[in-house]
Design a protein around this motif. Structure first.
Motif, PDB file in Angstrom:
ATOM      1  N   GLN A   1       0.876  -1.279  -0.043  1.00  0.00           N
ATOM      2  CA  GLN A   1       0.087   0.028  -0.063  1.00  0.00           C
ATOM      3  C   GLN A   1       0.904   1.437  -0.048  1.00  0.00           C
ATOM      4  O   GLN A   1       0.128   2.325   0.187  1.00  0.00           O
ATOM      5  CB  GLN A   1      -0.945   0.054   1.329  1.00  0.00           C
ATOM      6  CG  GLN A   1      -2.033  -1.229   1.257  1.00  0.00           C
ATOM      7  CD  GLN A   1      -3.007  -0.949   2.525  1.00  0.00           C
ATOM      8  OE1 GLN A   1      -2.554  -0.852   3.622  1.00  0.00           O
ATOM      9  NE2 GLN A   1      -4.323  -0.816   2.280  1.00  0.00           N
ATOM     10  N   MET A   2       2.150   1.261  -0.009  1.00  0.00           N
ATOM     11  CA  MET A   2       2.984   2.297  -0.060  1.00  0.00           C
ATOM     12  C   MET A   2       2.805   3.397  -1.131  1.00  0.00           C
ATOM     13  O   MET A   2       2.798   2.643  -2.560  1.00  0.00           O
ATOM     14  CB  MET A   2       4.280   1.754   0.069  1.00  0.00           C
ATOM     15  CG  MET A   2       5.503   2.973   0.366  1.00  0.00           C
ATOM     16  SD  MET A   2       7.189   2.366   0.593  1.00  0.00           S
ATOM     17  CE  MET A   2       8.112   3.959   0.520  1.00  0.00           C
ATOM     18  N   ASP A   3       2.759   4.528  -0.804  1.00  0.00           N
ATOM     19  CA  ASP A   3       2.632   5.550  -1.906  1.00  0.00           C
ATOM     20  C   ASP A   3       4.051   5.865  -2.317  1.00  0.00           C
ATOM     21  O   ASP A   3       4.537   6.660  -2.136  1.00  0.00           O
ATOM     22  CB  ASP A   3       2.027   6.891  -1.392  1.00  0.00           C
ATOM     23  CG  ASP A   3       1.684   7.729  -2.411  1.00  0.00           C
ATOM     24  OD1 ASP A   3       1.941   7.510  -3.544  1.00  0.00           O
ATOM     25  OD2 ASP A   3       0.761   8.964  -2.182  1.00  0.00           O
ATOM     26  N   ILE A   4       4.524   4.683  -3.562  1.00  0.00           N
ATOM     27  CA  ILE A   4       5.627   5.058  -3.885  1.00  0.00           C
ATOM     28  C   ILE A   4       5.962   6.532  -4.788  1.00  0.00           C
ATOM     29  O   ILE A   4       6.977   7.069  -4.477  1.00  0.00           O
ATOM     30  CB  ILE A   4       5.945   3.978  -5.077  1.00  0.00           C
ATOM     31  CG1 ILE A   4       5.541   2.574  -4.496  1.00  0.00           C
ATOM     32  CG2 ILE A   4       7.320   4.177  -5.916  1.00  0.00           C
ATOM     33  CD1 ILE A   4       5.985   1.341  -5.106  1.00  0.00           C
ATOM     34  N   SER A   5       4.853   6.950  -5.683  1.00  0.00           N
ATOM     35  CA  SER A   5       5.377   8.142  -6.174  1.00  0.00           C
ATOM     36  C   SER A   5       5.551   9.431  -5.313  1.00  0.00           C
ATOM     37  O   SER A   5       6.297  10.208  -5.366  1.00  0.00           O
ATOM     38  CB  SER A   5       4.068   8.368  -7.109  1.00  0.00           C
ATOM     39  OG  SER A   5       2.713   8.459  -6.411  1.00  0.00           O
ATOM     40  N   TYR A   6       4.520   9.362  -4.013  1.00  0.00           N
ATOM     41  CA  TYR A   6       4.997  10.447  -3.320  1.00  0.00           C
ATOM     42  C   TYR A   6       6.290  10.347  -2.565  1.00  0.00           C
ATOM     43  O   TYR A   6       7.164  11.206  -2.417  1.00  0.00           O
ATOM     44  CB  TYR A   6       3.906  10.514  -2.115  1.00  0.00           C
ATOM     45  CG  TYR A   6       4.079  11.431  -1.117  1.00  0.00           C
ATOM     46  CD1 TYR A   6       3.466  12.727  -1.377  1.00  0.00           C
ATOM     47  CD2 TYR A   6       4.780  11.422  -0.055  1.00  0.00           C
ATOM     48  CE1 TYR A   6       3.786  13.843  -0.352  1.00  0.00           C
ATOM     49  CE2 TYR A   6       4.917  12.191   0.901  1.00  0.00           C
ATOM     50  CZ  TYR A   6       4.350  13.558   0.652  1.00  0.00           C
ATOM     51  OH  TYR A   6       4.577  14.661   1.898  1.00  0.00           O
ATOM     52  N   THR A   7       6.769   8.979  -2.397  1.00  0.00           N
ATOM     53  CA  THR A   7       7.911   9.058  -1.792  1.00  0.00           C
ATOM     54  C   THR A   7       9.002   9.242  -2.628  1.00  0.00           C
ATOM     55  O   THR A   7      10.118   9.737  -2.225  1.00  0.00           O
ATOM     56  CB  THR A   7       7.956   7.296  -1.019  1.00  0.00           C
ATOM     57  OG1 THR A   7       6.691   7.312  -0.246  1.00  0.00           O
ATOM     58  CG2 THR A   7       9.349   7.319  -0.245  1.00  0.00           C
ATOM     59  N   LYS A   8       8.816   8.988  -3.689  1.00  0.00           N
ATOM     60  CA  LYS A   8       9.960   9.429  -4.679  1.00  0.00           C
ATOM     61  C   LYS A   8      10.031  10.549  -4.926  1.00  0.00           C
ATOM     62  O   LYS A   8      11.169  11.420  -4.753  1.00  0.00           O
ATOM     63  CB  LYS A   8       9.673   8.552  -6.132  1.00  0.00           C
ATOM     64  CG  LYS A   8       9.989   7.169  -6.523  1.00  0.00           C
ATOM     65  CD  LYS A   8       9.599   6.670  -7.939  1.00  0.00           C
ATOM     66  CE  LYS A   8       9.880   5.367  -8.128  1.00  0.00           C
ATOM     67  NZ  LYS A   8       9.582   4.878  -9.145  1.00  0.00           N
ATOM     68  N   ARG A   9       9.183  11.351  -5.053  1.00  0.00           N
ATOM     69  CA  ARG A   9       9.012  12.999  -5.061  1.00  0.00           C
ATOM     70  C   ARG A   9       9.749  13.694  -3.920  1.00  0.00           C
ATOM     71  O   ARG A   9      10.186  14.565  -4.058  1.00  0.00           O
ATOM     72  CB  ARG A   9       7.644  13.605  -5.679  1.00  0.00           C
ATOM     73  CG  ARG A   9       7.114  13.065  -6.667  1.00  0.00           C
ATOM     74  CD  ARG A   9       5.734  13.866  -7.011  1.00  0.00           C
ATOM     75  NE  ARG A   9       5.053  14.023  -6.055  1.00  0.00           N
ATOM     76  CZ  ARG A   9       4.087  13.035  -5.905  1.00  0.00           C
ATOM     77  NH1 ARG A   9       3.739  12.143  -6.892  1.00  0.00           N
ATOM     78  NH2 ARG A   9       2.937  13.257  -4.861  1.00  0.00           N
ATOM     79  N   ASN A  10       9.214  13.206  -2.956  1.00  0.00           N
ATOM     80  CA  ASN A  10       9.871  13.762  -1.474  1.00  0.00           C
ATOM     81  C   ASN A  10      10.898  13.016  -0.708  1.00  0.00           C
ATOM     82  O   ASN A  10      11.180  12.843   0.565  1.00  0.00           O
ATOM     83  CB  ASN A  10       8.681  13.962  -0.529  1.00  0.00           C
ATOM     84  CG  ASN A  10       7.622  14.946  -1.310  1.00  0.00           C
ATOM     85  OD1 ASN A  10       7.639  16.002  -1.016  1.00  0.00           O
ATOM     86  ND2 ASN A  10       6.545  14.293  -1.776  1.00  0.00           N
ATOM     87  N   LEU A  11      11.668  12.116  -1.528  1.00  0.00           N
ATOM     88  CA  LEU A  11      12.786  11.321  -0.815  1.00  0.00           C
ATOM     89  C   LEU A  11      13.701  12.104  -0.203  1.00  0.00           C
ATOM     90  O   LEU A  11      13.828  11.770   0.848  1.00  0.00           O
ATOM     91  CB  LEU A  11      13.137  10.245  -1.961  1.00  0.00           C
ATOM     92  CG  LEU A  11      14.168   9.306  -1.594  1.00  0.00           C
ATOM     93  CD1 LEU A  11      13.648   8.196  -0.458  1.00  0.00           C
ATOM     94  CD2 LEU A  11      14.874   8.496  -2.839  1.00  0.00           C
TER      95      LEU A  11
ATOM     96  N   SER B   1       8.725   9.136   5.962  1.00  0.00           N
ATOM     97  CA  SER B   1       9.850   9.294   6.857  1.00  0.00           C
ATOM     98  C   SER B   1       9.755   8.156   7.949  1.00  0.00           C
ATOM     99  O   SER B   1      10.873   7.507   8.059  1.00  0.00           O
ATOM    100  CB  SER B   1       9.742  10.537   7.740  1.00  0.00           C
ATOM    101  OG  SER B   1       9.878  11.668   6.925  1.00  0.00           O
ATOM    102  N   SER B   2       8.680   7.658   8.576  1.00  0.00           N
ATOM    103  CA  SER B   2       8.828   6.324   9.615  1.00  0.00           C
ATOM    104  C   SER B   2       9.164   5.138   8.719  1.00  0.00           C
ATOM    105  O   SER B   2       9.747   4.549   9.507  1.00  0.00           O
ATOM    106  CB  SER B   2       7.251   6.437  10.277  1.00  0.00           C
ATOM    107  OG  SER B   2       6.474   6.132   9.234  1.00  0.00           O
ATOM    108  N   LEU B   3       8.589   5.063   7.649  1.00  0.00           N
ATOM    109  CA  LEU B   3       9.085   3.692   6.753  1.00  0.00           C
ATOM    110  C   LEU B   3      10.673   3.896   6.509  1.00  0.00           C
ATOM    111  O   LEU B   3      11.190   2.586   6.853  1.00  0.00           O
ATOM    112  CB  LEU B   3       8.313   3.706   5.225  1.00  0.00           C
ATOM    113  CG  LEU B   3       6.759   3.294   5.441  1.00  0.00           C
ATOM    114  CD1 LEU B   3       6.216   3.682   4.335  1.00  0.00           C
ATOM    115  CD2 LEU B   3       6.886   1.953   5.762  1.00  0.00           C
ATOM    116  N   ILE B   4      11.254   4.792   6.193  1.00  0.00           N
ATOM    117  CA  ILE B   4      12.523   5.013   5.753  1.00  0.00           C
ATOM    118  C   ILE B   4      13.039   4.743   7.227  1.00  0.00           C
ATOM    119  O   ILE B   4      14.445   4.061   7.194  1.00  0.00           O
ATOM    120  CB  ILE B   4      13.052   6.526   5.502  1.00  0.00           C
ATOM    121  CG1 ILE B   4      12.336   6.732   3.806  1.00  0.00           C
ATOM    122  CG2 ILE B   4      14.470   6.427   5.184  1.00  0.00           C
ATOM    123  CD1 ILE B   4      12.316   7.766   3.194  1.00  0.00           C
TER     124      ILE B   4
END
Length: 691
Positions: free
Chosen positions: A7-17, A92-95
């Protein structure tokens, strides 16, 4: 962890990595430093006599880690998981958690050569399961074309693979947290398989597995372990350092990233939530040496529990105390930067609405660089009486105990799912699906509530009439029209109504070989500005060419601006509006000038001005261009005292479309183009001032 990866929002995480990583690692480093600095003091207080170095590392990981499942659950419960601050906290919590789990994994793997070889084998097995899942998903999706979900046996096969991988890695004496997360992260997102897994696992994990797991952990919590002075001091020091480390690290990162202080405080507390990885850290790994006794275990368990017990209510208190600050603000597109993320939803009542709404979302997606978060909202009428109401559990048909699909939506669900799947497969554009089941009198309330929870900027509704094969518009359910009007009246964001006449193939944008032409009609007013703001997104689509047609009174031609650059192009005209004290006129002028400089001057968008005397000439001009464009985009109304559009129809058949939209959609106006009528959210100005 598999479900979180799925369920991870990959696109958001990529943009805000970069931002999420900076916040995560800043908190990790600060907490680890604090943990290392007091490790000698804690070792002395709790009387650890052996493996002190290993205990110090565990202590650092314990303070540094953030529990992603708990963060996700809290953000969902407090309804800020769709906000920027909530999504940033989740990323951030996932990272943070994956980094800490990876650190623990490597620490154990490098303990000896045997562990290292087993770690390499675990990586190989994880990659193998990812590849097998990819081909299984393709096979299951292909063989389930006439089904709403894949079968339970197919679900079981995938889960058995994941469980076997987990048990084998645990048997090796390693942690399976990261492998399971990676399997979910790399799992194919489109199709029935992923939809079924999320549907089956979400309820069981959140409502059954996690509560039992944390409940079991809570039973182990023993306050007696803190009754001695030394241990009490140790617990207090660890809790304080955990909070201080996260607050200092997160606030420093937020200051560097220019994130407001209020959001930084929220992030620092929510990243201090502890969960299952910490419990794994303090529990013995099979086959690995235990370096503490039971009292030390219970002491660290007390730190984990009290950390979460304190941090959770603090986050809830801050959010409710500053509810306006964290409320839904981006309720219009006019004030949204075209390059920033657009959160939108398209509603469908029946399968025939799906193609047009999906095509519209594809058009609004614009270029690949413009981020969007699209939702397809299936609105289903609630049956008066459920057929399964009086059935026993064993009498339910396969799937009924988990799904309401049989009674709520019927075969329409299958057809809509197939449309979304084929759309995603061809465009690689992932669409989130939502179902709203309600009686028609109350349906608008559920739609508006979902819109607010999802923080949407615009909702697209299908027109209550649909086009027949002979080209005529056939009236649908009166309840659909009433529901559309209620949503228009109460929606917390802008609204667009799509009159879908798919004759020119507007809904087949992803298969079009040539450009299609779209016209944005601009008369003035907030609704037309919102329609033109939507057109900015459409203009970035590679298969669409946008032309802005601005209607102006003929009397204003004398005040046309003398500009050398514009005189060189006879087809493109620009004119400054006469000096007026009218606020809307000033806003129109500023908006159209900015639009012209950004999009027309570089040649990305066409621009035409039509000077007309009255409504009759406006109608004549619209008839002339009726068959050129596959889509017209126009505002609903709000044009003040302008007679160019307001006097077009004295008796409007469909007031929800406004005067121009009603004319274009009427049977008397013989065009084949689709029409998008946009209404701007009425409270947008207040929101902008609040921002």
């Amino acid at each position: 962890m598999f479900l979180i990866g799925l369920q991870m929002d990959i696109s958001y995480t990529k943009r805000n990595l970069r931002i999420a990583s900076t916040i995560a690692y800043s908190g990790v480093i600060a907490s680890a430093i604090f943990g290392a600095s007091v490790s000698g003091f804690i070792i002395q207080k709790v009387k650890v006599t052996s493996d002190k170095y290993a205990f110090a590392i565990v202590l650092m990981l314990l303070l540094a880690n953030s529990a992603a499942p708990v963060v996700i659950r809290l953000a969902t419960e407090l309804k800020f998981d769709t906000s920027n601050i909530g999504r940033l906290a989740i990323s951030s919590s996932l990272i943070n958690e994956i980094s800490c789990a990876l650190g623990l994994f490597l620490f154990i793997a490098f303990a000896n050569w045997t562990k290292f070889k087993l770690a390499i084998l675990s990586v190989f097995l994880t990659g193998l399961v990812i590849i097998v899942n990819k081909y299984l998903t393709i096979w299951f999706n292909t063989n389930s074309r006439n089904q709403k979900y894949i079968t339970n046996s197919q679900v079981l096969l995938i889960l058995l693979l994941i469980m076997a991988l987990s048990m084998l890695i645990e048997y090796f004496g390693l942690y399976c947290t990261i492998p399971c997360f990676l399997v979910g992260l790399m799992f194919p997102r489109q199709g029935k398989t992923t939809r079924t897994l999320v549907h089956k696992l979400s309820f069981s994990v959140h409502e059954f597995i996690l509560p039992i797991y944390f409940g079991y952990t809570g039973f182990q919590f023993d306050l007696n372990v803190m009754m001695t002075f030394d241990r009490f001091i140790a617990v207090v020091v660890l809790i304080m350092l955990s909070f201080v480390g996260k607050i200092v690290g997160t606030l420093v990162a937020c200051y560097y990233q220019k994130i407001p202080l209020e959001k930084g405080v929220i992030l620092s507390f929510i990243l201090n939530l502890k969960g299952h990885v910490e419990l794994l850290i303090i529990d013995a790994v099979p086959g690995f040496k235990i370096w503490w006794n039971r009292d030390v275990h219970n002491l660290l368990l007390a730190v984990i529990v009290l950390n979460t017990v304190i941090a959770g209510p603090v986050v809830s208190f801050i959010l409710r105390k500053n509810e306006k600050y964290f409320a839904h603000k981006q309720t219009t597109i006019e004030f949204l930067d075209p390059e920033s993320e657009l959160q939108m939803a398209s509603c469908v009542y029946a399968p025939r609405n799906a193609s047009g709404q999906l095509g519209l979302m594809s058009a609004m997606h614009g270029s690949q660089e413009a981020p969007t978060t699209p939702y397809l909202m299936h609105l289903v009428e609630l049956p008066k009486k459920s057929k399964t109401k009086n059935l026993m559990y064993q009498q339910l048909e396969d799937g009924d105990q988990f799904s309401d699909e049989k009674d709520f939506g019927g075969n329409a669900v299958l057809e809509i799912n197939d449309s979304v799947d084929s759309f995603t497969a061809e465009t690689k554009y992932f669409v989130h699906q939502i179902k709203v089941v309600s009686s028609f009198p109350n349906m608008y309330e559920d739609v508006c509530t979902r819109a607010e929870d999802l923080r949407l900027s615009i909702i697209f509704l299908p027109f209550h009439k649909h086009q027949r094969i002979d080209g005529k518009m056939e009236k649908g359910k009166d309840e659909v029209r009433t529901n559309n009007r209620n949503i228009l009246r109460h929606a917390p964001c802008s609204i667009g109504i799509l009159v879908d006449r798919g004759c020119l193939g507007f809904h087949n944008l992803h298969t079009a070989d040539s450009k299609q032409h779209v016209a944005a009609l601009f008369f003035g007013g907030p609704d037309d500005r919102e329609a033109l703001a939507c057109s900015k997104r459409i203009a970035m689509h590679r298969h669409l060419h946008l032309t802005v047609i601005r209607f102006l009174p003929e009397s204003s031609m004398s005040s046309h601006r003398n500009d050398d650059a514009l005189q060189q192009n006879d087809e493109i005209l620009m004119m400054s509006m006469s000096r007026s004290h009218d606020t809307e006129a000033a806003k129109d002028k500023a908006f159209i000038d900015d639009f012209y400089n950004r999009y027309v001057t570089p040649g990305q968008v066409g621009y035409v001005e039509k000077y007309v005397k009255n409504a009759e000439e406006t109608i004549s001009a619209l008839i002339d261009i009726g068959d050129i464009y596959s889509l017209f985009v126009v505002g609903k109304g709000g044009r003040g005292h302008s007679t160019l559009a307001t006097d077009i129809n004295e008796e409007e058949e469909c007031p929800e479309l406004g005067s121009v939209g009603n004319l274009l959609a009427s049977m008397d106006f013989d065009i084949n183009s689709s029409i998008l009528v946009v209404q701007q959210h009425t409270h947008s100005n207040k929101v902008l001032l609040h921002d």
